[in-house]
Design an enzyme around this catalytic site. Structure first.
Site, PDB file in Angstrom:
ATOM      1  N   GLU A 100     -40.120 -39.884 -10.473  1.00 31.18           N
ATOM      2  CA  GLU A 100     -39.901 -40.366 -11.839  1.00 31.18           C
ATOM      3  C   GLU A 100     -39.359 -41.784 -11.841  1.00 31.18           C
ATOM      4  O   GLU A 100     -38.523 -42.141 -11.007  1.00 31.18           O
ATOM      5  CB  GLU A 100     -38.857 -39.485 -12.551  1.00 31.18           C
ATOM      6  N   CYS A 113     -35.207 -47.704 -14.162  1.00 33.67           N
ATOM      7  CA  CYS A 113     -34.412 -46.818 -13.311  1.00 33.67           C
ATOM      8  C   CYS A 113     -35.361 -46.241 -12.267  1.00 33.67           C
ATOM      9  O   CYS A 113     -36.318 -45.543 -12.612  1.00 33.67           O
ATOM     10  CB  CYS A 113     -33.800 -45.711 -14.170  1.00 33.67           C
ATOM     11  N   CYS A 120     -33.528 -34.695  -3.190  1.00 33.71           N
ATOM     12  CA  CYS A 120     -32.209 -35.189  -2.791  1.00 33.71           C
ATOM     13  C   CYS A 120     -31.470 -34.051  -2.098  1.00 33.71           C
ATOM     14  O   CYS A 120     -31.671 -32.883  -2.424  1.00 33.71           O
ATOM     15  CB  CYS A 120     -31.446 -35.617  -4.047  1.00 33.71           C
ATOM     16  N   CYS A 124     -25.478 -32.069  -5.992  1.00 35.61           N
ATOM     17  CA  CYS A 124     -24.590 -32.091  -7.173  1.00 35.61           C
ATOM     18  C   CYS A 124     -24.999 -30.976  -8.127  1.00 35.61           C
ATOM     19  O   CYS A 124     -26.186 -30.804  -8.420  1.00 35.61           O
ATOM     20  CB  CYS A 124     -24.643 -33.450  -7.868  1.00 35.61           C
ATOM     21  N   CYS A 127     -27.232 -31.562 -11.366  1.00 31.64           N
ATOM     22  CA  CYS A 127     -28.365 -32.492 -11.253  1.00 31.64           C
ATOM     23  C   CYS A 127     -29.661 -31.763 -10.899  1.00 31.64           C
ATOM     24  O   CYS A 127     -29.712 -30.992  -9.939  1.00 31.64           O
ATOM     25  CB  CYS A 127     -28.041 -33.539 -10.191  1.00 31.64           C
ATOM     26  N   GLY A 167     -32.557 -39.110  -5.948  1.00 31.60           N
ATOM     27  CA  GLY A 167     -32.236 -39.501  -4.582  1.00 31.60           C
ATOM     28  C   GLY A 167     -30.890 -40.167  -4.438  1.00 31.60           C
ATOM     29  O   GLY A 167     -30.301 -40.632  -5.408  1.00 31.60           O
ATOM     30  N   GLU A 168     -30.402 -40.180  -3.189  1.00 31.76           N
ATOM     31  CA  GLU A 168     -29.147 -40.851  -2.878  1.00 31.76           C
ATOM     32  C   GLU A 168     -29.498 -42.114  -2.075  1.00 31.76           C
ATOM     33  O   GLU A 168     -29.901 -42.008  -0.913  1.00 31.76           O
ATOM     34  CB  GLU A 168     -28.237 -39.897  -2.086  1.00 31.76           C
ATOM     35  N   SER A 199     -26.421 -46.820  -7.517  1.00 32.35           N
ATOM     36  CA  SER A 199     -25.480 -45.742  -7.785  1.00 32.35           C
ATOM     37  C   SER A 199     -25.415 -44.785  -6.603  1.00 32.35           C
ATOM     38  O   SER A 199     -26.436 -44.352  -6.084  1.00 32.35           O
ATOM     39  CB  SER A 199     -25.940 -44.992  -9.039  1.00 32.35           C
ATOM     40  N   HIS A 224     -17.084 -38.525 -11.445  1.00 32.78           N
ATOM     41  CA  HIS A 224     -17.242 -37.250 -12.160  1.00 32.78           C
ATOM     42  C   HIS A 224     -16.033 -36.320 -12.190  1.00 32.78           C
ATOM     43  O   HIS A 224     -16.124 -35.226 -12.747  1.00 32.78           O
ATOM     44  CB  HIS A 224     -18.442 -36.454 -11.648  1.00 32.78           C
ATOM     45  N   ASN A 298     -26.265 -34.109 -19.294  1.00 31.01           N
ATOM     46  CA  ASN A 298     -27.552 -33.627 -19.786  1.00 31.01           C
ATOM     47  C   ASN A 298     -27.728 -32.224 -19.277  1.00 31.01           C
ATOM     48  O   ASN A 298     -27.787 -32.022 -18.058  1.00 31.01           O
ATOM     49  CB  ASN A 298     -28.666 -34.470 -19.134  1.00 31.01           C
ATOM     50  N   CYS A 341     -33.002 -36.188 -15.942  1.00 31.65           N
ATOM     51  CA  CYS A 341     -33.632 -36.787 -14.762  1.00 31.65           C
ATOM     52  C   CYS A 341     -34.085 -35.693 -13.812  1.00 31.65           C
ATOM     53  O   CYS A 341     -33.345 -34.772 -13.522  1.00 31.65           O
ATOM     54  CB  CYS A 341     -32.641 -37.664 -14.004  1.00 31.65           C
TER      55      CYS A 341
HETATM   56  N1  SAH Z   1     -27.413 -40.173  -5.930  1.00 29.52           N
HETATM   57  C1  SAH Z   1     -26.939 -41.217  -6.767  1.00 29.52           C
HETATM   58  C2  SAH Z   1     -27.875 -41.640  -7.866  1.00 29.52           C
HETATM   59  C3  SAH Z   1     -28.626 -40.612  -8.609  1.00 29.52           C
HETATM   60  S1  SAH Z   1     -28.185 -39.968 -10.150  1.00 29.52           S
HETATM   61  C4  SAH Z   1     -25.579 -40.858  -7.336  1.00 29.52           C
HETATM   62  O1  SAH Z   1     -25.096 -39.754  -7.100  1.00 29.52           O
HETATM   63  O2  SAH Z   1     -24.963 -41.708  -7.962  1.00 29.52           O
HETATM   64  C5  SAH Z   1     -27.540 -41.149 -11.231  1.00 29.52           C
HETATM   65  C6  SAH Z   1     -26.345 -40.628 -12.002  1.00 29.52           C
HETATM   66  O3  SAH Z   1     -26.705 -39.586 -12.918  1.00 29.52           O
HETATM   67  C7  SAH Z   1     -25.262 -40.067 -11.122  1.00 29.52           C
HETATM   68  O4  SAH Z   1     -24.006 -40.479 -11.592  1.00 29.52           O
HETATM   69  C8  SAH Z   1     -25.442 -38.594 -11.306  1.00 29.52           C
HETATM   70  O5  SAH Z   1     -24.294 -37.877 -10.958  1.00 29.52           O
HETATM   71  C9  SAH Z   1     -25.796 -38.499 -12.774  1.00 29.52           C
HETATM   72  N2  SAH Z   1     -26.435 -37.271 -13.190  1.00 29.52           N
HETATM   73  C10 SAH Z   1     -27.299 -36.488 -12.521  1.00 29.52           C
HETATM   74  N3  SAH Z   1     -27.671 -35.430 -13.259  1.00 29.52           N
HETATM   75  C11 SAH Z   1     -27.041 -35.553 -14.429  1.00 29.52           C
HETATM   76  C12 SAH Z   1     -27.011 -34.754 -15.615  1.00 29.52           C
HETATM   77  N4  SAH Z   1     -27.718 -33.621 -15.716  1.00 29.52           N
HETATM   78  N5  SAH Z   1     -26.250 -35.207 -16.627  1.00 29.52           N
HETATM   79  C13 SAH Z   1     -25.533 -36.344 -16.525  1.00 29.52           C
HETATM   80  N6  SAH Z   1     -25.512 -37.123 -15.454  1.00 29.52           N
HETATM   81  C14 SAH Z   1     -26.254 -36.732 -14.403  1.00 29.52           C
END
Ligand code: SAH
Length: 352
Positions: A100, A113, A120, A124, A127, A167-168, A199, A224, A298, A341
């Site tokens: 995406e 973005c 990944c 988390c 996510c 992804g990270e 990020s 977070h 989200n 996402c």
């Molecule tokens: N791996 C990286 C970047 C990917 S996600 C990281 O962890 O930063 C980008 C951001 O969106 C991160 O802060 C992640 O924690 C957040 N994120 C992922 N899923 C989410 C969701 N469902 N709602 C809100 N934020 C989310």
């Protein structure tokens, strides 16, 4: 699929090459060095989508490049927001993987973005991108193509890049650094480092390595939570690195690069969004030269995390402001296409 991947790694990936590497490549196929500059310009300055457009190269050279591997992404589908014109592209990679990419229009310019991996492995809890685990790293060319293909498809220039998709990035370190160096190359697209944000969930040794690269990009840390215990319940990576270790690395990053750190904080109802959480966060970040970005979580189909109501989000922000912390609530764009996402990718992929 593994066969395809093996086949691919043997191939030459022209779009991922620095100019000096491209020069070696051009010489190796028996052509003069100036051809490398022409090729680099077609790829990164004009971001053409096919080798036939490279009109000042010989037909033989164009054929050879095509044969050797000129990575181009194919649009599988897109979702367009009726509210603000945000477009979410789903691109198909050479091996059938889907990724995406989100294109957003802001008053200060267009932003994109991009994803850094297919899937990944950070896990988390809230996510969607991590549910099927990591499939593979993206090459620099696949990251560049997310930008270039999107510009070709929209006909618009992109002035800001956030590496915040699936992804990270610090788990695909070399390719991401290569991507950043190529997209900012003054002989290519020449984007300013300052217009790139990366990020990360906070892989401490990699933050230090990144600081030593001395790139003037913005680093965003997905925090977070205001303490380790809460962070561990949301993010497995917190088992490995404590908040203190992350903040110490951030301080080193700031000392070396002079770039202010951004902290992302996704507000999850009942888990990290109370007044006490806000106070604890304020205490944690007091005196740091930073910025906090609050993201109402989200919700995703597979997990039942909910966002709090507007009031609780505003109150959280207020507590931070009262403690002199720079804070914004992330403006939600494309809310009518807001499968979170990673959800579009999941919908279109078979085995994740
Ligand atoms: N791996 C990286 C970047 C990917 S996600 C990281 O962890 O930063 C980008 C951001 O969106 C991160 O802060 C992640 O924690 C957040 N994120 C992922 N899923 C989410 C969701 N469902 N709602 C809100 N934020 C989310």
């Amino acid at each position: 699929m593994s066969n395809l991947q093996e086949e691919k790694t043997e191939k030459i990936d022209i779009k991922s090459m620095y100019l000096d590497e491209l020069t070696d490549y051009v010489k190796a196929i028996g052509l003069p060095a100036f051809r490398a500059k022409q090729l680099f310009s077609w790829v990164h300055e004009k971001y053409v989508g096919d080798t036939d457009s490279m009109t000042n190269l010989t037909k033989d050279m164009r054929e050879k490049i095509k044969e050797d591997g000129f990575v181009v992404l194919k649009e599988e589908t897109r979702q367009v927001s009726k509210k603000d014109g945000t477009v979410k592209f789903l691109y198909k990679l050479y091996d059938g993987q889907m990724i995406e990419t989100v294109f957003m229009r802001y008053s200060y310019g267009n932003s994109i973005c991009i994803s850094s991996q297919a899937g990944c492995r950070m896990g988390c809890r809230f996510c969607a991108s991590t549910i099927g685990g990591l499939v593979r790293n993206l090459s620099a060319s696949e990251m560049l193509e997310q930008v270039y293909a999107t510009m070709r498809l929209t006909g618009e220039r992109i002035s800001n890049i956030v590496i915040m998709g699936t992804g990270e990035p610090l788990d695909n370190y070399d390719n991401v650094i290569r991507f950043i160096r190529l997209i900012t190359d003054e002989k290519g697209y020449n984007l300013s480092m300052r217009n790139i944000t990366m990020s990360t969930c906070g892989i401490v040794p990699k933050i230090d390595e990144l600081a030593d690269e001395k790139l003037a990009i913005t680093l965003a840390i997905s925090l977070h939570a205001p303490n380790d215990e809460k962070r561990r319940s949301l993010m497995p990576i917190a088992e490995k690195y404590s908040i203190k270790e992350i903040l110490d690395a951030c301080k080193r990053y700031f000392d070396i690069t002079g770039r202010r750190i951004s902290f992302e904080y996704s507000l999850v109802k009942g888990q990290n969004d109370s007044k006490e959480d806000a106070l604890e966060l304020a205490e944690l970040l007091k005196g740091q030269n930073c910025h906090v970005n609050l993201i109402p979580v989200n919700s995703i189909e597979e997990r039942n995390f909910e966002k709090g109501d507007n009031n609780s989000i505003q109150n959280f922000k207020l507590v931070l402001e009262k403690n002199s912390i720079n804070v914004t609530i992330r403006r939600s764009v494309g809310s009518d296409i807001d499968a979170a996402c990673g959800q579009l990718r999941r919908k279109y992929s078979v085995n994740i």
